[in-house]
Scaffold this active site. Structure first.
Site, short mmCIF file in Angstrom:
data_model
loop_
_atom_site.label_atom_id
_atom_site.label_comp_id
_atom_site.label_asym_id
_atom_site.label_seq_id
_atom_site.Cartn_x
_atom_site.Cartn_y
_atom_site.Cartn_z
N HIS A 1 8.14 -16.48 39.40
CA HIS A 1 7.21 -15.68 38.61
C HIS A 1 7.16 -14.26 39.17
O HIS A 1 6.82 -14.05 40.34
CB HIS A 1 5.84 -16.35 38.69
CG HIS A 1 4.76 -15.74 37.84
ND1 HIS A 1 4.59 -16.04 36.51
CD2 HIS A 1 3.80 -14.85 38.16
CE1 HIS A 1 3.55 -15.37 36.05
NE2 HIS A 1 3.04 -14.62 37.02
N MET B 1 -4.86 -16.73 31.64
CA MET B 1 -5.16 -16.18 32.97
C MET B 1 -6.44 -16.83 33.49
O MET B 1 -7.46 -16.84 32.80
CB MET B 1 -5.35 -14.67 32.91
CG MET B 1 -4.08 -13.85 32.74
SD MET B 1 -2.81 -14.11 34.00
CE MET B 1 -3.67 -13.65 35.51
N GLY C 1 -3.31 -11.14 43.75
CA GLY C 1 -3.19 -12.53 44.17
C GLY C 1 -4.37 -12.90 45.04
O GLY C 1 -5.17 -12.05 45.44
N MET D 1 3.45 -4.86 37.32
CA MET D 1 2.17 -4.16 37.11
C MET D 1 2.41 -2.66 37.12
O MET D 1 3.23 -2.17 37.89
CB MET D 1 1.18 -4.51 38.22
CG MET D 1 0.93 -5.99 38.39
SD MET D 1 -0.38 -6.25 39.61
CE MET D 1 -0.29 -8.04 39.78
N SER E 1 4.75 -17.37 42.41
CA SER E 1 4.66 -15.92 42.27
C SER E 1 4.91 -15.26 43.62
O SER E 1 4.30 -15.62 44.63
CB SER E 1 3.27 -15.53 41.78
OG SER E 1 3.03 -14.15 42.05
N ASP F 1 5.52 -10.62 38.88
CA ASP F 1 4.36 -9.91 38.35
C ASP F 1 4.64 -8.41 38.28
O ASP F 1 4.60 -7.72 39.30
CB ASP F 1 3.15 -10.18 39.23
CG ASP F 1 2.63 -11.60 39.08
OD1 ASP F 1 2.26 -11.97 37.95
OD2 ASP F 1 2.63 -12.35 40.08
N GLY G 1 0.83 -18.39 43.65
CA GLY G 1 1.28 -17.34 44.55
C GLY G 1 0.91 -17.65 45.98
O GLY G 1 1.72 -18.15 46.76
N ASP H 1 -2.39 -19.17 35.46
CA ASP H 1 -2.02 -18.22 36.52
C ASP H 1 -3.28 -17.63 37.13
O ASP H 1 -4.08 -16.99 36.44
CB ASP H 1 -1.15 -17.10 35.89
CG ASP H 1 -0.69 -16.07 36.90
OD1 ASP H 1 -0.91 -16.24 38.11
OD2 ASP H 1 -0.08 -15.06 36.45
N GLY H 2 -3.43 -17.88 38.44
CA GLY H 2 -4.56 -17.31 39.17
C GLY H 2 -5.37 -18.39 39.86
O GLY H 2 -6.02 -19.21 39.21
N GLY H 3 -5.30 -18.41 41.19
CA GLY H 3 -6.09 -19.38 41.94
C GLY H 3 -5.61 -20.81 41.83
O GLY H 3 -6.37 -21.75 42.08
N HIS I 1 6.05 -11.72 34.17
CA HIS I 1 4.68 -11.57 33.67
C HIS I 1 4.37 -10.08 33.64
O HIS I 1 4.13 -9.47 34.69
CB HIS I 1 3.73 -12.34 34.61
CG HIS I 1 2.29 -12.21 34.24
ND1 HIS I 1 1.27 -12.58 35.11
CD2 HIS I 1 1.67 -11.78 33.11
CE1 HIS I 1 0.11 -12.37 34.53
NE2 HIS I 1 0.32 -11.87 33.32
N MET J 1 2.19 -7.18 33.23
CA MET J 1 0.81 -6.66 33.17
C MET J 1 0.92 -5.15 33.05
O MET J 1 0.61 -4.40 33.97
CB MET J 1 0.04 -7.10 34.43
CG MET J 1 -0.35 -8.57 34.38
SD MET J 1 -0.78 -9.22 36.00
CE MET J 1 0.85 -9.58 36.61
C1 DX5 Z 1 -2.36 -12.00 39.29
C2 DX5 Z 1 -0.96 -12.46 39.06
C3 DX5 Z 1 -0.66 -13.78 39.64
C4 DX5 Z 1 -0.84 -13.86 41.14
C5 DX5 Z 1 -1.37 -15.23 41.42
O1 DX5 Z 1 -2.68 -11.01 38.39
O2 DX5 Z 1 -0.67 -12.54 37.68
O3 DX5 Z 1 0.61 -14.25 39.26
O4 DX5 Z 1 0.32 -13.69 41.90
O5 DX5 Z 1 -1.67 -15.32 42.76
P1 DX5 Z 1 -2.55 -16.54 43.31
O6 DX5 Z 1 -1.78 -17.79 43.03
O7 DX5 Z 1 -2.67 -16.24 44.76
O8 DX5 Z 1 -3.87 -16.51 42.59
ZN ZN Z 2 1.22 -13.55 37.13
#
Ligand code: DX5
Ligand code: ZN
Length: 222
Positions: free
Chosen positions: A32, A136, A143, A36, A8, A34, A196, A174-176, A65, A67
């Site tokens: 990826h 998620m 991120g 938003m 990401s 994002d 990310g 996705d996330g962490g 993705h 959002m």
């Molecule tokens: C958060 C995004 C993720 C984000 C992940 O809402 O959807 O794609 O970039 O970032 P990391 O990998 O740092 O958690």
């Molecule tokens: Zn994402």
């Protein structure tokens, strides 16, 4: 399909997206993106015009993705622009089945995302019409947040739902996601990993992508 890594760019240099994509380009299975809108999530990134411009400059397939509110209106446009995969959030869609069909008709794979608090039962009826479930593993919007380990059983359930279909459905997390968390997710049944900050904070982002894939492959091996 083996284990796939989708870096990401959210925490990369957003003023030079094409260069950031090239830093991982050959190693990554997807990039990826994002999207938003400051409505569905409390953050604002980029929209279709930026994605369209970027797609003309990169070779790696785009994993968009969304959002955003009202994916019913906006999601098919990302597929028409050439994204390989378009994921919308079930919480945001008025008619999720129609969104899924519209994305497919425009030529992209269809993903459906669920926030941490959303039960997977709400996507049960969509299974025959989608190609990927996005679980998620943080609250969407930013991120660099910590992986929510309490969601591991949800990843397992998503895998069972995916396997119950006649077609090949991927399970994305996705996330962490990073070196410390990817193995548990792979063992729970995920096969597409968004990363990310783990990738873009690494000294060598492309090497990190390779290392993450190798970790996922090892963990998934029975
Ligand atoms: C958060 C995004 C993720 C984000 C992940 O809402 O959807 O794609 O970039 O970032 P990391 O990998 O740092 O958690
Ligand atoms: Zn994402």
């Amino acid at each position: 399909m083996g284990m796939q890594i989708s870096p990401s760019v959210l925490n990369a240099n957003l003023a030079d997206l094409a260069a950031e994509v090239r830093r991982v380009g050959k190693a990554a299975d997807w990039i990826h993106l994002d999207v938003m809108d400051n409505h569905f999530v409390p953050n604002l990134t980029f929209g279709l015009p930026v994605v369209e411009s970027l797609l003309k400059q990169i070779d790696v397939p785009a994993d968009c993705h969304l959002m955003i509110a009202d994916p019913d209106r906006w999601a098919p446009g990302f597929a028409e622009a050439g994204a390989g995969s378009v994921t919308f959030h079930v919480e945001a869609a008025r008619r999720p089945l129609t969104v899924a069909k519209d994305i497919r008709a425009a030529g992209a794979r269809v993903g459906v995302g669920v926030k941490p608090g959303t039960d997977l039962s709400v996507i049960e009826a969509l299974i025959p019409s989608i190609d990927m479930i996005l679980v998620m593993t943080v609250e969407p919007g930013f991120g660099g947040q910590a992986f929510m380990a309490e969601l591991l059983p949800k990843i397992q359930r998503a895998r069972r739902m995916a396997d119950s279909a006649d077609v090949d459905i991927w399970v994305q997390v996705d996330g962490g996601i990073g070196p410390d968390t990817i193995e548990q997710c792979a063992a729970a049944g995920a096969d597409v990993f968004v990363a990310g900050s783990a990738v873009y904070r690494a000294a060598d982002p492309a090497l990190m992508v390779e290392q993450l894939r190798a970790s996922a492959e090892n963990a998934a091996r029975p």
